[in-house]
Structures are given as structure tokens and as C-alpha cells.
Design a protein around this motif. Sequence first.
Motif, mmCIF file in Angstrom:
data_model
loop_
_atom_site.group_PDB
_atom_site.id
_atom_site.type_symbol
_atom_site.label_atom_id
_atom_site.label_comp_id
_atom_site.label_asym_id
_atom_site.label_seq_id
_atom_site.Cartn_x
_atom_site.Cartn_y
_atom_site.Cartn_z
ATOM 1 N N VAL A 13 23.656 -6.233 96.797
ATOM 2 C CA VAL A 13 25.063 -6.671 96.893
ATOM 3 C C VAL A 13 25.967 -5.634 96.235
ATOM 4 C CG1 VAL A 13 26.738 -8.377 96.128
ATOM 5 C CG2 VAL A 13 24.542 -9.130 97.035
ATOM 6 N N SER A 54 23.998 -4.440 107.924
ATOM 7 C CA SER A 54 25.247 -4.010 107.306
ATOM 8 C C SER A 54 26.146 -3.290 108.309
ATOM 9 C CB SER A 54 24.948 -3.084 106.122
ATOM 10 O OG SER A 54 26.139 -2.557 105.577
ATOM 11 N N SER A 57 27.761 -5.681 110.815
ATOM 12 C CA SER A 57 28.863 -6.474 110.259
ATOM 13 C C SER A 57 30.126 -5.624 110.117
ATOM 14 C CB SER A 57 28.457 -7.058 108.903
ATOM 15 O OG SER A 57 28.230 -6.041 107.948
ATOM 16 N N ALA A 203 20.853 -9.796 103.943
ATOM 17 C CA ALA A 203 21.702 -10.892 103.466
ATOM 18 C C ALA A 203 22.670 -10.405 102.391
ATOM 19 C CB ALA A 203 20.820 -12.014 102.921
ATOM 20 N N ALA A 204 22.181 -9.531 101.530
ATOM 21 C CA ALA A 204 23.053 -8.966 100.497
ATOM 22 C C ALA A 204 24.149 -8.110 101.123
ATOM 23 C CB ALA A 204 22.224 -8.133 99.519
ATOM 24 N N SER A 207 26.934 -10.288 102.433
ATOM 25 C CA SER A 207 27.759 -10.783 101.328
ATOM 26 C C SER A 207 28.707 -9.701 100.838
ATOM 27 C CB SER A 207 26.859 -11.248 100.173
ATOM 28 O OG SER A 207 25.965 -12.264 100.598
ATOM 29 N N ALA A 208 28.201 -8.467 100.745
ATOM 30 C CA ALA A 208 29.035 -7.366 100.264
ATOM 31 C C ALA A 208 30.148 -7.027 101.252
ATOM 32 C CB ALA A 208 28.157 -6.135 100.017
ATOM 33 N N TRP A 210 31.665 -9.089 103.337
ATOM 34 C CA TRP A 210 32.686 -10.147 103.192
ATOM 35 C C TRP A 210 33.543 -9.893 101.957
ATOM 36 C CZ3 TRP A 210 33.495 -13.606 99.188
ATOM 37 C CH2 TRP A 210 34.412 -14.644 99.449
ATOM 38 N N LEU A 211 32.910 -9.447 100.868
ATOM 39 C CA LEU A 211 33.630 -9.216 99.623
ATOM 40 C C LEU A 211 34.566 -8.025 99.730
ATOM 41 C CD1 LEU A 211 34.014 -9.802 96.560
ATOM 42 C CD2 LEU A 211 32.065 -8.274 96.161
#
Length: 342
Positions: A13, A54, A57, A203-204, A207-208, A210-211
Motif C-alpha cells: 500500500v 495496479s 486501475s 489488493a494493496a 487501495s493505494a 483509490w487513496l
Amino acid sequence: MVSSLLLVFAAAVAAFAVSAMSGGGAGLVLLPVLRMVLPAAMVPAALSIGSTISSASRITLFFKHIRWRVVRWFVPAALPFVWLGAWLLTYIDPVYLEAVLGLFLLANLPMLFRRQSEPSDERPGPVWALCIVGAAAGFISGLTGAVGLIFNRFYLRYGLSKDEIVATRAANEIILHLIKLVLYGLFGLLTGDVLTVGAIVGAAALSATWLTRRVLPYLSEAMFKRIGYAAMVLSGAIMSTNAGGAIATRHGIGLQATGTKNGFHGYLDWADSRVTLEFAYDEGFEIETVIDWDDLPDDRKAVAAGLIEAADRIMVEEVRSIGRRSYELYVYRGGVLSKHEL
């Protein structure tokens, strides 16, 4: 094992968050972390799974910013070299390449302290430069599973904005990652453990992404570049340290040093050889190396002949210092050691 996987997720992440804000580099930062849970040869495969997720996304979020001219020449040049790098992975250890890449990234340290200007209308580079960079990126990506910040300097100098760098890198790399996954599968590198670790990294990465989508608009172009160069230097330091340690362990390289009243005394071990290092404030540096009796000059042998009669064991050292070379003879006789200058 569970704690190790949680560490991988947390590190991923953080790495992908910095990667999105600096234009790349998550893969290079994660290489030493993934090596804690997987054999070195399987790390690139797991990393490619996470990097594919990654890139996908980022393409979804930044599609309108992709510079297709770069993609059009970068990807075709990279494809054959991805295969070459993935094929070589089954025969060589990537740790040596990681050491070289780490030093390459550390060379960006001066750029970190240079004043970063806002982007100007730079003219696009020549097509042949895109092809060369694509070929090099494909080869290194196939061999290590990551390209990351190695070619970030190319994107920064090509005149791309921060959003264009994120989007164009993702478009360039997703095809490479997908091809690598097919090749890794053919070469037997996609095991159950690899798929599990790769899914956690993926998955990490989501999340990154989106952040960082919420953070990127607040970064200036100059700050974006500075973060990019800082990530390059940090990645280089991590890669050099970890690869250097692995190489040192593999080849039996070690360094020991102790202080003395007049300087220091140390040993440098390399495989089955040992070099003694000495420094005295009044005499300077001396390097001592054990040599065979046959390597001793004839005039020194004549002097030593009378000193080694009835000896249980002898050892000869060559002593080198600036502008001078001498020899020392160690004689073991009856459990007593005597030292002689030759």
C-alpha cells in the motif's frame, strides 16, 4: 506466515501510494520485501500480478491523459525483450542486476537537490529514443518483474505532465505485465504461493490507487518531480543494500574492523581468501595478503631459509603501502609463534 503477508500488504500500500505520486517505483521498493516470503526467482512473477492490477486501475482512472504517441512506439519495441528477460530469469539470479540498477538509481541524487521548474512546452523526443527505452524497459521488466523508476527520468524529460506520466506509464506497462504472466506460467513460476502473494499485492495496489487519486490534484508539477527523484534515490539505496548483502553472503565477503591506539586493524574476507587492512596515523594504510612460499622473491627466500628450520608451520604475508612493498614471515615452532620482517 500470516504476519509476513500482512507486512507485504502494508508495504505494498505504501509503495504503490508513493508510486502513484512519483510516477512509479512500487515494484523496485517491493523487491526486497517480497523476497522475505518467496524464493528470488519467483518474486518477479508475484510482483507482475500486483503490477498488472495496479496498471489496470490507473488506466481506468486516468485514461484521457494517456499519450498514445509514446505508447505506440514504446510497447512494440519492448515486447521481444520481455521474452528475453523472462527466459534469462530461469538461468541467472536477478540479484546482480538489482545491484547495478540500485547504483543507477542512486545516481539521481543530485537531481533531488536541483531546483525543479514547472513544466514547459518541451518538444517530443525522436522515435528511435522511444524504441530504445522500450526495449531496455522490456528486458529489465522481464528479468526483475519491475521497471518502475528506472525510466522515470525519461518520462519527466519528455515533457509529460504528472497525470500523463501516471496514465502513459500504466498503458505502456500493462501489456508487458500480461505477457510476462503468460511467460512466467510457461516457465513454471506461477505457483500457489506466487498467486497468493500476487493477489495481496494487487489488493494493496487498488487501495493505494483509490487513496492517491485524492492526493494527486494537490501536488504541483515541481513537487511531483521532486517526489519522483526522491523515490528513485530511496529505491536505489534499498536495492543496493539488499543486493549487496545477498552477494556478500553468497561469496563469503565480510569486513571486520577494530580500533587501536594508533589507528585501526581489520580483515576483508572473500571466499577462501583474507586480506588484512591496517591503518596507523604515523605510517598510513597497509594491505597484507597471505602468499605462497613460491611467490616470495628469491633474495627474501635466502633470508628466510635460516629462520624456518625445524618449523611446524610457516606463513608468508606480502605487505603493500603507498610506494613500498615488504614481506612478513610467521614461524610456528613448538607452539610458539615468532614474526620476522623480510
